[in-house]
Design a protein around this motif. Structure first.
Motif, PDB file in Angstrom:
ATOM      1  N   PHE A 193      43.569  28.066  42.923  1.00  0.00           N
ATOM      2  CA  PHE A 193      42.895  29.018  42.040  1.00  0.00           C
ATOM      3  C   PHE A 193      43.263  30.423  42.525  1.00  0.00           C
ATOM      4  O   PHE A 193      42.568  30.997  43.376  1.00  0.00           O
ATOM      5  CB  PHE A 193      41.383  28.795  42.071  1.00  0.00           C
ATOM      6  N   PRO A 194      44.381  30.988  42.028  1.00  0.00           N
ATOM      7  CA  PRO A 194      44.865  32.278  42.542  1.00  0.00           C
ATOM      8  C   PRO A 194      43.839  33.404  42.466  1.00  0.00           C
ATOM      9  O   PRO A 194      43.870  34.326  43.286  1.00  0.00           O
ATOM     10  CB  PRO A 194      46.078  32.576  41.651  1.00  0.00           C
ATOM     11  N   SER A 195      42.924  33.333  41.505  1.00  0.00           N
ATOM     12  CA  SER A 195      41.906  34.379  41.403  1.00  0.00           C
ATOM     13  C   SER A 195      40.929  34.320  42.574  1.00  0.00           C
ATOM     14  O   SER A 195      40.143  35.261  42.771  1.00  0.00           O
ATOM     15  CB  SER A 195      41.156  34.270  40.076  1.00  0.00           C
ATOM     16  N   SER A 196      40.982  33.239  43.362  1.00  0.00           N
ATOM     17  CA  SER A 196      40.198  33.183  44.598  1.00  0.00           C
ATOM     18  C   SER A 196      40.886  33.967  45.710  1.00  0.00           C
ATOM     19  O   SER A 196      40.250  34.361  46.684  1.00  0.00           O
ATOM     20  CB  SER A 196      40.004  31.731  45.050  1.00  0.00           C
ATOM     21  N   PHE A 197      42.208  34.167  45.567  1.00  0.00           N
ATOM     22  CA  PHE A 197      42.965  34.931  46.558  1.00  0.00           C
ATOM     23  C   PHE A 197      42.809  36.429  46.326  1.00  0.00           C
ATOM     24  O   PHE A 197      42.722  37.206  47.263  1.00  0.00           O
ATOM     25  CB  PHE A 197      44.452  34.581  46.503  1.00  0.00           C
ATOM     26  N   SER A 198      42.822  36.807  45.036  1.00  0.00           N
ATOM     27  CA  SER A 198      42.711  38.222  44.682  1.00  0.00           C
ATOM     28  C   SER A 198      42.056  38.334  43.314  1.00  0.00           C
ATOM     29  O   SER A 198      42.435  37.622  42.376  1.00  0.00           O
ATOM     30  CB  SER A 198      44.093  38.884  44.659  1.00  0.00           C
TER      31      SER A 198
END
Length: 332
Positions: A193-198
């Protein structure tokens, strides 16, 4: 025991000079891990999905040199993503040249001059002469221009499917989730879940989902891939969560990187003619860090190109200002 073996492997690889890793004796990664004493469970449930997600090939078709090299890179720093996406890297590099780049122009042929450089013939009829020509292309495109000067390389491909969710991810931590059950359990090799990275990866209140598919499943139709991915992910996260995903885009990349089988060479040479160079990950070790290295076993190509550019600049100055230079020396 496997955790202890990972610790021993960390110590071993960290002690190796970086320049030597890509020149060490090699075997397949599968054989390498067995020699290091890892259990079948550790190999099947961790190393296989993790490294197949990096090289898009079975462990039996990966070189231990590249295994050690990538392992060493992970020891140097954690994996990361630019806050504005990986495309921000190329945009940053291209920014100073943006008004000098001619896009969407196919190259029909390149003829080389004996004294260096050559002429680029484009599909729209242009003939562009240059003292230095750099072809940054995959081996299929490069071999179409230079024939047997470029050895063929088997492509490794993948498919990436992106989804949007109105709900928060099941696990909010920035984690790459691996399919440790094998492809028989489902088509997804890994997901995150890339939105958890940024937070820049998705609008407020939205979640970006990324899934990666490798192997023969890449060749399925987009509709079938989407159905199979959502079915597989429903087993992980529950159908109530996955059914509300909105499919955003499917990217099929048939030549994500060249094969890195045994025997593997990280230095294949880049100069195909005087002042004519072919660059790309098929000429060295396919890894993003290699793009930034100049002095290393696979980086001599960068030095060759820079030296040739300097010589071409000196020749150009001499051609255009030679008389002025001679008059200056005569008078002073």
């Amino acid at each position: 025991m496997d955790k202890a073996r990972v610790a021993l492997l960390r110590t071993k690889i960290a002690s190796l000079p970086l320049d030597s890793i890509l020149q060490r004796d090699e075997c397949t990664t599968a054989e390498y891990l067995r020699r290091e004493g890892f259990t079948s469970s550790m190999i099947d449930r961790f190393f296989t999905p993790f490294y197949e997600g990096i090289f898009f090939a079975p462990l039996e078709e990966q070189s231990s040199r590249m295994f050690e090299y990538v392992f060493r890179m992970f020891l140097a720093a954690p994996a990361s993503l630019p806050s504005k996406g990986i495309g921000a890297v190329t945009q940053h590099v291209a920014a100073p040249l943006r008004d000098k780049i001619q896009l969407n122009t196919g190259v029909k042929s390149i003829s080389m001059n004996e004294n260096g450089g050559g002429t680029v013939d484009t599909e729209d009829g242009q003939k562009i002469e240059a003292k230095v020509i750099i072809v940054a292309a995959d081996p299929l495109a490069a071999s179409a221009l230079f024939g047997d000067r470029i050895e063929p390389s088997k492509p490794r491909g993948c498919a990436n499917l992106y989804f949007a969710s109105d709900q928060a991810p099941p696990i909010a931590k920035p984690i790459l989730f691996l399919n440790g059950e094998g492809r028989s359990a489902g088509v997804v090799g890994n997901t995150c879940f890339p939105s958890s990275f940024s937070e820049t990866y998705a609008p407020e209140g939205k979640t970006l989902v990324s899934t990666t598919v490798i192997g023969d499943d890449v060749h399925r139709s987009d509709a079938e891939l989407e159905r199979l991915v959502k079915s597989h992910m429903s087993e992980w996260w529950g159908s109530n969560y996955v059914n509300q995903w909105t499919h955003l885009k499917t990217y099929k990349i048939p030549f994500s990187q060249p094969a890195q089988n045994v025997p593997f060479s990280a230095s294949k040479g880049v100069e195909v003619g005087r002042g004519v160079f072919v660059c790309g990950d098929h000429r060295s070790a396919p890894h993003s860090q290699r793009c930034y290295l100049v002095r290393n076993p696979g980086g001599e190509g960068h030095t060759q190109i820079l030296n040739r550019l300097v010589r071409a600049s000196e020749e150009l100055i001499h051609e255009n200002f030679g008389d002025l230079e001679q008059n200056f020396l005569k008078n002073y």
